[in-house]
Enzyme design. Structure first.
Site, PDB file in Angstrom:
ATOM      1  N   HIS A 192       3.521  -5.778   2.296  1.00 49.52           N
ATOM      2  CA  HIS A 192       4.324  -4.613   1.897  1.00 49.52           C
ATOM      3  C   HIS A 192       5.779  -5.043   1.737  1.00 49.52           C
ATOM      4  O   HIS A 192       6.340  -5.713   2.602  1.00 49.52           O
ATOM      5  CB  HIS A 192       4.191  -3.535   2.976  1.00 49.52           C
ATOM      6  CG  HIS A 192       5.109  -2.380   2.779  1.00 49.52           C
ATOM      7  ND1 HIS A 192       5.289  -1.772   1.553  1.00 49.52           N
ATOM      8  CD2 HIS A 192       5.915  -1.716   3.655  1.00 49.52           C
ATOM      9  CE1 HIS A 192       6.156  -0.782   1.687  1.00 49.52           C
ATOM     10  NE2 HIS A 192       6.559  -0.734   2.947  1.00 49.52           N
ATOM     11  N   ASN A 228      11.492  -0.555  -1.987  1.00 48.24           N
ATOM     12  CA  ASN A 228      10.336  -0.194  -1.168  1.00 48.24           C
ATOM     13  C   ASN A 228       9.622   0.995  -1.812  1.00 48.24           C
ATOM     14  O   ASN A 228      10.128   2.109  -1.794  1.00 48.24           O
ATOM     15  CB  ASN A 228      10.815   0.155   0.246  1.00 48.24           C
ATOM     16  CG  ASN A 228       9.670   0.523   1.186  1.00 48.24           C
ATOM     17  OD1 ASN A 228       8.557   0.815   0.744  1.00 48.24           O
ATOM     18  ND2 ASN A 228       9.952   0.523   2.473  1.00 48.24           N
ATOM     19  N   CYS A 275       2.799   3.801   3.984  1.00 50.52           N
ATOM     20  CA  CYS A 275       2.880   2.535   3.242  1.00 50.52           C
ATOM     21  C   CYS A 275       1.564   1.753   3.278  1.00 50.52           C
ATOM     22  O   CYS A 275       1.385   0.799   2.519  1.00 50.52           O
ATOM     23  CB  CYS A 275       4.011   1.668   3.787  1.00 50.52           C
ATOM     24  SG  CYS A 275       5.587   2.523   3.768  1.00 50.52           S
TER      25      CYS A 275
END
Ligand code: UT7
Length: 327
Positions: free
Chosen positions: A254, A284, A114
């Site tokens: 994030h 996500n 990520c």
């Protein structure tokens, strides 16, 4: 004086197909209420079978180039942060080079889960500081839906597909990247994994029956590490930039969980309008989440000339990172 690198254009691209929480209710034992309150996600975009990571990445890159007014032929380097490449070889970056016709560009992928976009952006920053004429595409792009076990309700409601890109080049003024902070902790690698489809385990019936071709996450443990690491890297990066919390105009973190974003807002003492949130629309998207958010904020008029922006990420590995920049 060393010139700063700056983002001259942003772009993003998500698949057309939308999967809502209501859709998921008919697929697994879950509810819109659980997903919304525990994660903040209401819907996510899912790639069609003929839609690949490199297609999304190339389209996001085209949009970033168009905003920056840069021709593909003038791009010097393409860096793609991803954990879901089309194939182990070639890299997504090489496929993006082909799709764009960016024949003068070097191209490679970055494996930082990520944090892939912020790692890529940090690498671009170093190249541009050395040669401010360089034009670099930093991209985060994922097709996580193909590494998701659609029978596992603890993960399949979370992850989704999309891509975001930034065209990075030398700045002519005081705008641009100020500090970059990269971190990792491999000791706890097994809390968030896709074990299979690398070279450690043969792709056989045993692997498939264990579901090792899919994302596995110890969600509660990851959550605890994520909040600590994100707060710490936010403070570290702002300190290096010489900023107090009051100096910050927008935090783009994030998009993993609305509760993590709420925690950061409280701990950093920020009003809600200074914390960018789009997890409700996209879920996500791992390495793509920050560049998609950055592009939305940019096109939506949330980034004004001179604004102080903080980007922070956390993901498997673990990896975490932060970037401060003046817009
Ligand atoms: O992008 C990389 C970084 N990732 C992250 O930062 C993610 C961090 N973790 C999280 O965001 C959260 O831990 C999750 C959203 C993954 C899970 O939320 P949670 O509040 O930590 O839930 P939990 O895992 O503690 O589960 C609570 C309950 C369990 O039931 P019992 O054991 O209490 O009866 C789960 O089985 O919720 C149940 N549950 C669900 N129920 C309905 C788990 N998933 C679901 C679901 N629908 N989809």
């Amino acid at each position: 004086m060393i010139k700063r690198s700056k983002i001259a254009g942003t772009g993003s691209c998500v698949p057309v197909k939308v999967l809502t929480n209501k859709d998921l209710e008919s697929m697994i034992d879950t509810s819109d209420e659980w997903i919304t309150t525990r994660t903040g996600i209401r819907q996510r975009h899912i790639a069609e079978p003929d839609e690949n990571n490199s297609d999304l990445a190339a389209e996001a890159a085209r949009r970033a180039l168009s905003m920056a007014g840069v021709d593909a032929a003038d791009v010097d380097l393409i860096i793609v942060g991803t954990l879901t490449p089309d194939m182990p070889m070639p890299s997504v970056a090489c496929l993006v080079q082909k799709a764009l016709g960016a024949w003068n560009a070097g191209a490679f992928d970055v494996s930082a889960t990520c944090s892939g976009f912020l790692y890529s952006l940090s690498i671009a920053d170093k190249f541009v500081k050395e040669n401010p004429a360089m034009k670099i595409l930093a991209i985060g792009s994922e097709v996580l839906s193909r590494r998701t076990n659609w029978q596992d309700r603890t993960t399949c409601v979370l992850f989704a597909d999309g891509a975001g890109a930034a065209l990075v080049t030398g700045s002519d003024d005081q705008s641009g990247l100020i500090s970059t902070c990269l971190h990792a902790d491999g000791k706890v690698w097994d809390l968030l994994t896709i074990r299979g489809l690398g070279t450690a385990y043969p792709v056989d019936q045993d692997l498939l029956s264990k579901g090792w071709q899919y994302i596995e996450m110890k969600g509660r443990d990851v959550f605890k590490h994520a909040v600590k690491a994100l707060e710490s890297v936010a403070n570290e990066c702002m300190e290096r930039a010489g900023w107090n919390n009051d100096d910050l105009d927008l935090l783009i973190a994030h998009q993993a969980n609305i509760r993590i974003l709420d925690f950061l807002r409280e701990r950093l003492n920020l009003p809600s309008e200074k914390v960018f949130i789009n997890i409700d629309k996209y879920g996500n998207t791992s390495a793509a989440s920050i560049p998609i958010a950055l592009d939305e904020a940019n096109r939506g008029g949330r980034l004004k000339k001179g604004d102080n922006i903080l980007l922070i990420s956390f993901g498997g590995g673990f990896t975490w990172a932060g970037v401060t920049m003046r817009w």
